[in-house]
Design an enzyme around this catalytic site. Structure first.
Site, PDB file in Angstrom:
ATOM      1  CB  CYS A 162      -6.044  -0.917  -6.820  1.00 17.78           C
ATOM      2  SG  CYS A 162      -6.027   0.339  -8.093  1.00 17.78           S
ATOM      3  CD  GLU A 186      -5.009   3.430  -6.268  1.00 16.80           C
ATOM      4  OE1 GLU A 186      -5.286   2.387  -5.620  1.00 16.80           O
ATOM      5  OE2 GLU A 186      -4.607   3.410  -7.434  1.00 16.80           O
TER       6      GLU A 186
END
Length: 542
Positions: A327, A293
């Site tokens: 994020c 990720e």
């Protein structure tokens, strides 16, 4: 020996403590913070159950008070990394042969320890080392990490119980084997929960792991290891090494028994590691699993029918909580022009009430960015916009690093939908807004979809269901986590499995059964109770 089919307790998301004024939890948290802030800790490496303290060490300094030293951590050399790999592999057989319910029990106990005696310690470590305020530390290092451990144990049970059908006289079974070799986990600074989950998820499935935490997360990394050891994790199953990322990764990725990478971090680093793994394919015993990720340039798109207070609140929380160092944080927004004056007034009124400073002061909504390199990057961006003809600073733009790395919440407004800050990931408390013609809302959705290389999170705001349906369809590949009338941050384990595609990663959804399936190699077993004794089939008769 197992003489029963065991059932993992049904997981429930850990209740969030709010640390209100006068509450017991606020008192206990700040007592832990003050005590830990005063003393210095030595963070070792953990290799085969041995704590290794090296002469080569690096200091731990809080980002909000970088002149203060709270401790130091060990720096590995290649010999340490090689030993971490070797001892992982030595621990592998006994670990993968341990009954699954005993493996699960270790992490259920770890969750209970974090919920109880370690809660304020791990939260305080996150506040000190990563400059998170009390609430952000609570939802991360306590609640989300507890949820990862509890829910993953239940997902393990569900995976193992998934079995094929069998025809008469046949018993078909599926065994969910761990991978051959060892897994390498690389974790980021911004979420203590991610740092705990990335090594633990593969290990829960019977794998062993070499774990390299971020150098900016070493304080809370130590607390994670303390919890796992107290919970009964056997020596060598997770070996934690720290130091030069390139040296550690080079040593790990050249080993023939490297079997998987579990990564959260920058897109650039992830691509570099993927290429490095590809170049080493001929020497591996298997094709390694790669789960990552990475970055995001997360959006909020607003329709003219949306509620202004709801939009404004989502932008403030989504863009500026934990200094935008998520994020999933909002970093670009698309606002209809006719809404802007009223929304601008709302934002300005609310943002003027936000305080910036140390997480030790409970009324500070914004704390420090993680280190000087991040601070300098954000300052360069602010100064660039000051000189630009395509954008202006609507709010904020102030910064100060005399004591800590503080950047005030900042909003840019641009006339160029492809302006630098609409496309480049900044990872800080900066939001760029593009104003579009109200009638062009549908065309603007195409702009949202095509502007960024990333596809992690995104949100839309609208009242009209037809608009919501259209936007949801047109943006189906724009975000792995998609939100309707809500900020695009704050995914909850078991409720919104997290991950994105395109430049944002492999979308293997941390906090779900899908991620755990990446860490097994299924074996199909067919047992025939009455095997045939003649090769001839009926079709052979003339």
């Amino acid at each position: 020996m197992s003489n029963a089919f065991y059932t993992i307790p049904e997981p429930v998301n850990e209740p969030v403590k709010f640390y209100a004024k006068g509450s017991l939890e606020r008192k206990l948290l700040f007592e832990a913070y003050d005590e830990m802030y005063k003393r210095k800790i030595d963070v070792p490496m953990y290799i085969n159950g041995v704590t290794i303290f090296t002469e080569n060490r690096k200091e731990i300094r809080p980002p909000h008070d970088f002149k203060h030293v709270v401790g130091s951590y060990a720096i590995a050399n290649s010999t340490h990394v090689e030993k971490a790999i070797t001892t992982c592999l030595e621990a592998k057989l006994s670990w993968e042969q341990m009954p699954w319910q005993d493996r699960a029990a270790i992490f259920l106990k770890a969750a209970a320890l974090i919920a109880g005696p370690y809660r304020y310690k791990i939260n305080a470590a996150t506040m000190i080392g990563q400059s998170k305020n009390a609430y952000q530390a609570e939802i991360d290092s306590a609640c989300e990490l507890i949820d990862f451990f509890n829910f993953n144990a239940k997902f393990l049970e569900e995976i193992y119980s998934s079995q094929p059908v069998s025809s008469k006289g046949i018993w078909n079974r599926t065994e969910y084997r761990p991978l051959e070799g060892f897994v390498y986990a690389i974790t980021p600074f911004n979420f203590t929960a991610i740092a705990g989950n990335l090594p633990v998820a593969p290990v829960l499935m019977g794998n062993v792991c070499v774990w390299k935490p971020s150098e900016s997360q070493m304080y809370s990394a130590k607390i994670i290891m303390d919890v796992l050891i107290e919970a009964g994790l056997p020596s060598g199953v997770i070996n934690m090494v720290s130091g030069d990322p390139a040296m550690i990764s080079n040593t790990v990725l050249k080993h023939k028994e490297f079997s998987g990478l579990h990564f959260t971090g920058s897109t650039k680093v992830f691509k570099t590691l993927w290429k490095q793994i590809a170049l080493n394919l001929d020497q591996y015993i298997n094709y390694p699993k790669i789960v990552g990720e990475t970055g995001g340039k997360d959006f909020v798109w607003v329709h003219p029918s949306a509620n202004i207070a709801q939009v404004g609140t989502a932008l403030i929380r989504g863009a500026f909580e934990y200094q935008g160092q998520k994020c999933s944080a909002v970093s670009r927004a698309y606002i209809p022009k006719l809404m802007w004056n009223e929304l601008k007034s709302f934002l300005n009124t609310e943002l003027k009430t936000i305080k910036v400073g140390s997480p030790r002061e409970s009324d500070n909504y914004i704390n420090a960015v993680i280190h000087e390199a991040s601070f300098d990057k954000l300052v360069d961006t602010i100064e660039f916009v000051k000189q630009s003809d395509d954008a202006s600073i609507e709010f904020g733009g102030e910064y100060d690093k005399s004591v800590g790395y503080f950047v005030n919440p900042t909003i840019f407004v641009t006339t160029n939908p492809h302006f630098k800050t609409m496309e480049k990931e900044l990872f800080g408390p900066i939001l760029t807004i593009y104003l579009y013609e109200d009638a062009d809302w549908e065309q603007t959705l195409t702009l949202v979809d095509t502007t960024s290389e990333y596809a992690l999170t995104g949100a839309i705001f609208a009242k009209e269901r037809a608009v919501i349906s259209k936007a949801t369809t047109l943006l189906r590949h724009s975000a792995g986590n998609f939100y309707i009338n809500d900020k695009p941050t704050g995914a909850v384990v078991g409720q919104q499995p997290f991950g994105g595609a395109r430049g944002s990663g492999t979308n293997d959804k941390a906090g779900s059964i899908y991620n755990l399936l990446r860490w097994v190699s299924p074996r199909t077993i067919k047992e025939n109770f009455v095997p045939p004794t003649n090769y001839k089939y009926p079709f052979l008769e003339n």
